[in-house]
Motif scaffolding. Structure first.
Motif, mmCIF file in Angstrom:
data_model
loop_
_atom_site.group_PDB
_atom_site.id
_atom_site.type_symbol
_atom_site.label_atom_id
_atom_site.label_comp_id
_atom_site.label_asym_id
_atom_site.label_seq_id
_atom_site.Cartn_x
_atom_site.Cartn_y
_atom_site.Cartn_z
ATOM 1 N N LEU A 22 47.597 -10.802 21.648
ATOM 2 C CA LEU A 22 47.738 -11.089 23.207
ATOM 3 C C LEU A 22 48.339 -9.984 24.069
ATOM 4 C CD1 LEU A 22 49.156 -14.834 23.327
ATOM 5 C CD2 LEU A 22 46.832 -13.856 23.828
ATOM 6 N N ALA A 23 49.299 -9.254 23.410
ATOM 7 C CA ALA A 23 49.658 -8.204 24.032
ATOM 8 C C ALA A 23 48.755 -7.222 24.350
ATOM 9 C CB ALA A 23 51.032 -7.581 23.024
ATOM 10 N N VAL A 28 44.917 -4.233 28.050
ATOM 11 C CA VAL A 28 43.598 -3.981 28.323
ATOM 12 C C VAL A 28 43.015 -4.396 29.725
ATOM 13 C CG1 VAL A 28 41.126 -4.207 27.590
ATOM 14 C CG2 VAL A 28 42.885 -3.357 25.973
ATOM 15 N N VAL A 29 43.502 -5.922 29.793
ATOM 16 C CA VAL A 29 43.228 -6.519 31.126
ATOM 17 C C VAL A 29 43.802 -5.877 32.144
ATOM 18 C CG1 VAL A 29 43.087 -8.603 32.289
ATOM 19 C CG2 VAL A 29 42.375 -8.611 30.084
ATOM 20 N N GLY A 30 45.112 -5.602 32.216
ATOM 21 C CA GLY A 30 45.796 -4.892 33.202
ATOM 22 C C GLY A 30 45.154 -3.513 33.648
ATOM 23 N N LEU A 31 44.960 -2.847 32.412
ATOM 24 C CA LEU A 31 44.425 -1.686 32.701
ATOM 25 C C LEU A 31 42.936 -1.363 33.401
ATOM 26 C CD1 LEU A 31 44.740 1.706 32.409
ATOM 27 C CD2 LEU A 31 43.490 1.518 30.347
ATOM 28 N N VAL A 32 42.123 -2.447 32.865
ATOM 29 C CA VAL A 32 40.835 -2.745 33.740
ATOM 30 C C VAL A 32 40.863 -2.996 35.237
ATOM 31 C CG1 VAL A 32 38.582 -4.313 33.533
ATOM 32 C CG2 VAL A 32 39.465 -2.985 31.576
ATOM 33 N N LEU A 33 41.914 -4.156 35.440
ATOM 34 C CA LEU A 33 42.095 -4.699 36.714
ATOM 35 C C LEU A 33 42.417 -3.410 37.636
ATOM 36 C CD1 LEU A 33 43.916 -7.959 36.539
ATOM 37 C CD2 LEU A 33 41.614 -7.638 37.394
ATOM 38 N N PHE A 97 49.669 -5.257 32.580
ATOM 39 C CA PHE A 97 49.681 -3.961 32.003
ATOM 40 C C PHE A 97 51.420 -3.921 31.161
ATOM 41 C CE2 PHE A 97 50.611 0.470 31.297
ATOM 42 C CZ PHE A 97 49.531 0.826 30.403
ATOM 43 N N PHE A 98 52.135 -4.080 32.057
ATOM 44 C CA PHE A 98 53.763 -3.746 31.525
ATOM 45 C C PHE A 98 54.145 -4.697 30.828
ATOM 46 C CE2 PHE A 98 53.707 -0.536 34.964
ATOM 47 C CZ PHE A 98 53.914 0.641 34.108
ATOM 48 N N GLY A 99 53.841 -6.221 31.069
ATOM 49 C CA GLY A 99 53.947 -7.156 29.991
ATOM 50 C C GLY A 99 53.615 -6.863 28.819
ATOM 51 N N GLY A 100 52.192 -6.560 28.510
ATOM 52 C CA GLY A 100 51.721 -6.254 27.414
ATOM 53 C C GLY A 100 52.236 -5.112 26.531
ATOM 54 N N LEU A 101 52.802 -4.161 27.351
ATOM 55 C CA LEU A 101 53.617 -2.909 26.857
ATOM 56 C C LEU A 101 54.832 -3.527 26.409
ATOM 57 C CD1 LEU A 101 53.306 0.104 26.230
ATOM 58 C CD2 LEU A 101 54.604 0.230 28.792
ATOM 59 N N ILE A 102 55.590 -4.026 27.075
ATOM 60 C CA ILE A 102 56.640 -4.710 26.588
ATOM 61 C C ILE A 102 56.782 -5.341 25.357
ATOM 62 C CG2 ILE A 102 58.804 -6.050 27.299
ATOM 63 C CD1 ILE A 102 58.436 -4.798 30.058
ATOM 64 N N ALA A 103 55.789 -6.352 25.295
ATOM 65 C CA ALA A 103 55.448 -7.304 24.286
ATOM 66 C C ALA A 103 55.057 -6.609 23.138
ATOM 67 C CB ALA A 103 54.548 -8.384 24.571
#
Length: 129
Positions: A22-23, A28-33, A97-103
């Motif tokens: 999920l992270a 990836v989704v944050g970067l694509v957006l 993006f930052f949520g995935g990075l922190i997770a």
């Protein structure tokens, strides 16, 4: 009956691995957006006009050219629509993006708790002098 291994145990993810998936997906989704260009509707030609992406912001020269040299007031309205659309997209992109990075960092830094083996635990009885 004979003991057969559970076939789902071979393909089931652990909670930690599921969190890692999920992270990475959120990263990836944050970067694509953030990279994919934002478009707004153009009502007269039943098409859309590209505004740019969240990194570059609104490109007013390209926007004016795509609209076909509109009047100043119409161009200002489209720039405003584009800025709001990019801002909304940017909010989601930054959050993911930052949520995935922190997770991902938390999953990499926080240690796993392993159950203690028998006999390695501290005694819980009374202490003798």
């Amino acid at each position: 009956m004979s003991e057969q291994p559970d076939p789902l145990a071979q393909i089931t993810l652990t909670p930690r691995a599921f969190g890692a998936v999920l992270a990475v997906l959120a990263l990836v989704v944050g970067l694509v957006l953030a990279i994919v260009p934002v478009s707004v509707a153009h009502p007269t030609s039943n098409s859309s006009v590209s505004c740019g992406n969240t990194f570059g912001g609104v490109e007013s020269g390209a926007l004016a050219e795509a609209l076909g040299k509109p009047e100043r007031q119409e161009l200002v309205q489209y720039i405003d629509m584009c800025e709001r659309a990019i801002g909304n997209r940017g909010d989601y992109a930054v959050f993911l993006f930052f949520g995935g990075l922190i997770a991902g960092l938390a999953l990499g830094v926080v240690r796993r708790v392993r159950p203690a083996s028998p006999g390695s635990e501290r005694p819980t009885g009374p202490v003798l002098p």
